[in-house]
Design an enzyme around this catalytic site. Structure first.
Site, short mmCIF file in Angstrom:
data_model
loop_
_atom_site.label_atom_id
_atom_site.label_comp_id
_atom_site.label_asym_id
_atom_site.label_seq_id
_atom_site.Cartn_x
_atom_site.Cartn_y
_atom_site.Cartn_z
N HIS A 166 0.99 -1.43 -0.02
CA HIS A 166 0.19 0.47 -0.11
C HIS A 166 1.15 1.40 0.12
O HIS A 166 1.84 0.94 0.63
CB HIS A 166 -0.71 -0.08 1.68
CG HIS A 166 -1.38 -0.96 1.51
ND1 HIS A 166 -1.36 -2.20 2.22
CD2 HIS A 166 -3.15 -1.01 0.90
CE1 HIS A 166 -2.05 -2.96 1.98
NE2 HIS A 166 -3.76 -2.33 1.67
N GLU A 333 -9.21 -13.85 -1.51
CA GLU A 333 -8.22 -13.59 -1.11
C GLU A 333 -9.44 -14.95 0.32
O GLU A 333 -10.41 -14.52 0.16
CB GLU A 333 -8.51 -12.13 0.66
CG GLU A 333 -7.98 -12.72 1.55
CD GLU A 333 -7.33 -11.01 2.62
OE1 GLU A 333 -7.73 -11.78 3.87
OE2 GLU A 333 -7.25 -10.36 1.66
N ASP A 361 -4.69 -13.88 -2.76
CA ASP A 361 -3.82 -13.63 -1.33
C ASP A 361 -4.20 -15.01 -0.55
O ASP A 361 -5.71 -15.14 -0.27
CB ASP A 361 -4.91 -12.52 -0.73
CG ASP A 361 -4.61 -11.10 -0.97
OD1 ASP A 361 -3.18 -11.26 -1.89
OD2 ASP A 361 -5.04 -10.84 -0.46
N ASP A 404 -0.61 -12.73 2.45
CA ASP A 404 -1.54 -11.88 3.19
C ASP A 404 -1.96 -12.28 4.28
O ASP A 404 -2.57 -12.08 4.60
CB ASP A 404 -3.11 -11.27 1.81
CG ASP A 404 -3.96 -10.08 2.82
OD1 ASP A 404 -3.40 -8.88 3.80
OD2 ASP A 404 -4.59 -9.83 2.33
#
Length: 501
Positions: A166, A333, A361, A404
């Protein structure tokens, strides 16, 4: 000069450092980094386990004030399933060919910068539990540079060449947008410098549009047009940074793009605004000639009560409504899938059959917790199902598997960063091996094929082609005897699957 403790001096001297010279070189950060080096060297001196401490050259990374962040960890190597070394791969052998490709090309692993280098163990009920030896806990630009250097060393020692970020995780938020952009430019310049002579690149980048108070009502779905504009500017800059670093994808995760109550929400207007925002992003991608894939990451809720891209099917419907299906794919994810009441396998299959499976993810949640715990995925049955989807999709490139996932709050040793990623990579590698075996052996696919065999008959083929309408089908039904459905053989399918893992 800041005085170091006698114990630290003794340890440093035992490793061949001239203390006065070392402190002069370290300057203002002497007390922090000297302590760090001393503790690392002490651990190196005392370590007796056969291969857990793989590098005894403590302090060798000191050059012009820079430190080797993981001096007691050598590059992680494949040692095979019989190895008991926690700092070695047992199942992930990157160059080994499985089902027509090298493992590294099927798996395309990536490290999540935010969890690995910004995670501090805090949760909604507790304060931070960890602070890495090189990290002073500040959000300064200098510390951003330090974390980036640690990231590249970590990647190299794991043998990986992809990472995700990010914008506000890698560079501090400034007092103004201009200052924030300048900070990001400086960190990106360092990352680009660190990339030189390597094949390390971002798997994807994204903008953090959920943490700052300005986004409390959302970013693209904020009721304030000024915040919509600010979010657009932030995405523009983050996409440029991703392109500058050679990133392969760009992700949109709308953690605040939803509502807490419909009583104060114009649902239609917010959805239209989100559609327009993503259209503008797709247009800007083309304008700057960014070759990466744009990805939407579905999640049902948390932090909002209802998030607009609830699951894969919802996101696909949204893309179709706003004419964006050719411009976006999905980043699935696994923990988000379970929050939506699905399995990860379900979300991957929905994405795959609709041609939008772009990235995964790789994480999981805890069935007893009910929130997004972002744990490393180590369930071999689940990784096998995940890989069945990926193999049938022909792979994920230019997407991949981003970890993640974060250490548990109670895991506080530096080596835990390596152990967790090694375990996650081995779990996905085992899943790949199992999935390839299942498809090559053919029993499970044959059970599925047999179950739908009637649609390979003349009648079934005519139904699938759309040649027969209700009137013609009624005539077929009147001519036939009462159809008796065959066994679904679910238990047999489950037996075959679990015997293969």
């Amino acid at each position: 000069m800041i005085e170091m403790s006698r114990a630290y001096k003794m340890v440093l001297q035992s490793q061949g450092f001239v203390v006065s010279e070392l402190v002069m070189r370290m300057g203002r950060r002497s007390i922090c980094l000297a302590s760090f080096v001393a503790l690392l060297c002490l651990g190196s001196t005392l370590a007796t386990q056969e291969k857990r401490v793989a590098d005894q050259t403590c302090g060798s990374g000191f050059q012009e004030g820079e430190v080797e962040f993981f001096p007691n960890i050598s590059k992680i190597e494949y040692e095979g399933p019989s190895s008991k070394n926690p700092l070695a791969f047992k199942w992930y052998n990157p160059e080994e060919e499985i089902y027509g490709k090298k493992m590294k090309d099927w798996l395309r692993f990536s490290v999540a910068f935010w969890h690995t280098f910004r995670g501090d163990g805090s949760d909604p009920f507790g304060s931070p539990t960890k602070q890495w030896p090189w990290d002073d806990g500040t959000d300064s630009l200098e510390m951003a540079f330090t974390r980036m250097r640690a990231n590249f060393e970590f990647l190299k020692k794991l043998g990986l060449n992809r990472w995700c970020f990010h914008d506000r995780d890698i560079a501090p938020e400034g007092r103004t947008l201009e200052e924030s952009n300048a900070n990001l430019d400086k960190v990106v310049a360092l990352a680009k410098q660190l990339q030189e002579g390597t094949d390390i690149r971002p798997l994807w980048g994204t903008a953090q549009l959920f943490k700052h108070p300005r986004y409390m009502h959302g970013a693209a779905t904020s009721p304030d047009a000024r915040i919509y504009a600010y979010a657009a500017a932030q995405v523009k800059k983050a996409m440029e940074a991703t392109k500058e670093l050679g990133g392969e994808n760009y992700v949109f995760w709308g953690g605040r793009e939803g509502y807490q109550s419909l009583l104060n929400t114009d649902l239609e207007r917010e959805l239209n605004h989100l559609g327009q925002f993503l259209k503008s992003a797709a247009e800007y991608k083309k304008k700057i000639e960014f070759d990466g894939v744009l990805l939407i990451e579905p999640k049902p809720q948390e932090p909002t009560k209802h998030q607009y891209d609830w699951d894969a099917a919802t996101a696909i419907g949204f893309l179709q409504k706003y004419g964006l299906k050719d411009d976006f794919k999905l980043n699935i994810e696994c923990n988000h899938a379970t929050l939506a009441g699905h399995s990860c396998y379900h979300e991957l299959e929905v994405s795959r059959i609709n041609g939008v499976l772009g990235n995964i993810d790789a994480n999981t949640g805890d069935a007893q917790t009910g929130w997004d715990t972002d744990q490393f995925l180590m369930d071999i049955a689940e990784t096998t199902q995940v890989m069945l989807s990926v193999l049938q999709n022909g792979g994920l490139a230019p997407g991949g598997f981003n970890f993640d996932a974060k250490l548990r709050r109670e895991s506080t040793d530096v080596e835990d960063l390596f152990i967790s990623h090694i375990a996650g990579m081995d779990a996905m590698a085992r899943g790949l091996r199992n999935a390839a075996k299942i498809l090559e052996e053919g029993t499970l696919p044959s059970i599925v094929k047999e179950r739908y065999a009637s649609f390979d008959s003349a009648l079934g083929a005519s139904i699938e082609s759309g040649e027969l309408g209700f009137e013609e089908l009624e005539q077929e039904a009147l001519r036939m005897e009462e159809p008796l459905p065959a066994s679904g053989k679910q238990e047999l399918a489950e037996m075959v699957f679990y015997n293969s893992i």
